[in-house]
Design an enzyme around this catalytic site. Structure first.
Site, PDB file in Angstrom:
ATOM      1  CB  THR A   1      -6.342 -13.515   3.547  1.00  0.00           C
ATOM      2  OG1 THR A   1      -5.759 -12.840   4.664  1.00  0.00           O
ATOM      3  CG2 THR A   1      -7.607 -12.794   3.131  1.00  0.00           C
TER       4      THR A   1
ATOM      5  CG  ASP B   1      -5.896  -2.919   2.749  1.00  0.00           C
ATOM      6  OD1 ASP B   1      -6.392  -3.430   3.770  1.00  0.00           O
ATOM      7  OD2 ASP B   1      -4.865  -2.218   2.775  1.00  0.00           O
TER       8      ASP B   1
ATOM      9  N   GLY C   1       3.583  -0.644  -3.737  1.00  0.00           N
ATOM     10  CA  GLY C   1       2.651   0.285  -3.088  1.00  0.00           C
ATOM     11  C   GLY C   1       1.305  -0.347  -2.818  1.00  0.00           C
TER      12      GLY C   1
HETATM   13  O1  RIB Z   1      -2.959  -2.903   4.662  1.00  0.00           O
HETATM   14  C1  RIB Z   1      -1.892  -2.093   4.283  1.00  0.00           C
HETATM   15  C2  RIB Z   1      -1.952  -0.786   5.008  1.00  0.00           C
HETATM   16  O2  RIB Z   1      -1.746  -1.020   6.375  1.00  0.00           O
HETATM   17  C3  RIB Z   1      -0.885   0.198   4.595  1.00  0.00           C
HETATM   18  O3  RIB Z   1      -1.260   1.019   3.515  1.00  0.00           O
HETATM   19  C4  RIB Z   1      -0.612   0.970   5.876  1.00  0.00           C
HETATM   20  O4  RIB Z   1      -1.087   2.276   5.850  1.00  0.00           O
HETATM   21  C5  RIB Z   1      -1.252   0.149   6.972  1.00  0.00           C
HETATM   22  O5  RIB Z   1      -2.313   0.787   7.481  1.00  0.00           O
END
Ligand code: RIB
Length: 279
Positions: free
Chosen positions: A192, A225, A260
């Protein structure tokens, strides 16, 4: 086609976020805004993103026997993630200390706590497992021993041995993590590149890349994520790799539009319509 049945084996954290004008240097103290506590953790973020993408999703995680652990699990469950395989540990629930700069850059320190106690249940029956490395490597090795297809988001990259990486079906890393790895040993790797999108590598050779769509980004935490969940599920469906890459890039861009790590999670349909409207 029915959506793949996914499991995410990974971390569950409380994110303690503070905004700063600029990130501190080594040995420096800077003042920031009010601290904000949000649910996070790469495992939990990816499980929620996979659920929202349309797949029935189990999270296999470990949280403390504390109020934070209960808060994180009830948030996941309220959003449709199966948490029956999650365990409670005598260690405290994991915490991620996140500093976000006005320009969008961030620094994250994770205190894994209970995340170190994740165990894979013996009766796991799914089409793919998505893992990250905020947990110990043993659960990932066990999944590989059981010959369950593993998509590994090798983040943080420091914990991954070459042997482990080489045995995963797909490895996803960001550019910084990629610079610490020998991509040539990976048959299928995705890198990425933030605002510049993402690229697909086969045995170290770049075979495709996709730019990110322009968006009004307010927070990049967790965008990777959402990317990982979308890519893993499209890969498991057997979607053409460049289409899968494009869908994941758009999903990641969408995730940056709200604050967030779990603030903006797209459905598969939303992303496919957005791409159609853009082309
Ligand atoms: O990828 C983001 C995450 O990385 C956050 O939510 C934090 O908890 C870290 O683990």
């Amino acid at each position: 086609m029915t959506p793949p049945r996914a499991a995410v084996v990974g971390s569950c954290n409380v994110d303690v976020v503070v905004s700063v004008e600029r990130l501190p240097g080594r040995g420096e103290t800077v003042l920031g805004g009010d601290p904000v506590r949000r649910p996070g953790g790469k495992g939990a973020n990816q499980a929620l993103a996979a659920r929202r993408w349309g797949s029935p999703t189990h999270l296999i995680a470990s949280v403390g026997e504390d109020a934070d652990g209960s808060w994180l699990l009830s948030n996941l469950s309220a959003h449709g993630v199966e948490v029956g395989f999650c365990q409670r540990s005598t260690r405290p629930t994991g915490v991620a200390y996140i500093t976000v700069e006005d320009e969008g850059e961030n620094l994250i320190v994770v205190a894994p706590g209970a995340n170190n106690d994740v165990r894979v249940p013996p009766d796991l029956d799914v089409d793919l497992v998505l893992c990250q490395l905020e947990i110990a490597v043993e659960p990932v090795l066990e999944l590989l021993e059981r010959e369950i297809p593993v998509v590994l988001n090798a983040s943080p990259a420091g914990r991954a041995s070459l042997d482990l990486l080489g045995r995963c079906s797909v490895v996803v890393v960001n550019e910084h993590e990629a610079s610490t790895l020998d991509l040539a040993i990976l048959e299928h790797c995705v890198v990425t590149r933030g605002r510049r999108g993402a690229a697909l590598f086969h045995s170290g050779r770049e075979v495709a890349s996709v730019p990110a769509p322009p968006v009004q980004a307010v927070d990049t935490v967790g965008a990777g994520d959402v990317f990982c969940a979308a890519y893993a599920l499209e890969w498991a469906r057997g979607v053409d790799p460049v289409d899968a890459l494009r869908r994941a890039v758009y999903a990641g861009a969408y995730a940056t539009t709200q604050p967030g790590a779990q603030g903006a999670l797209p459905t598969r349909e939303e992303v496919v319509s957005w791409i159609d409207a853009d082309s």
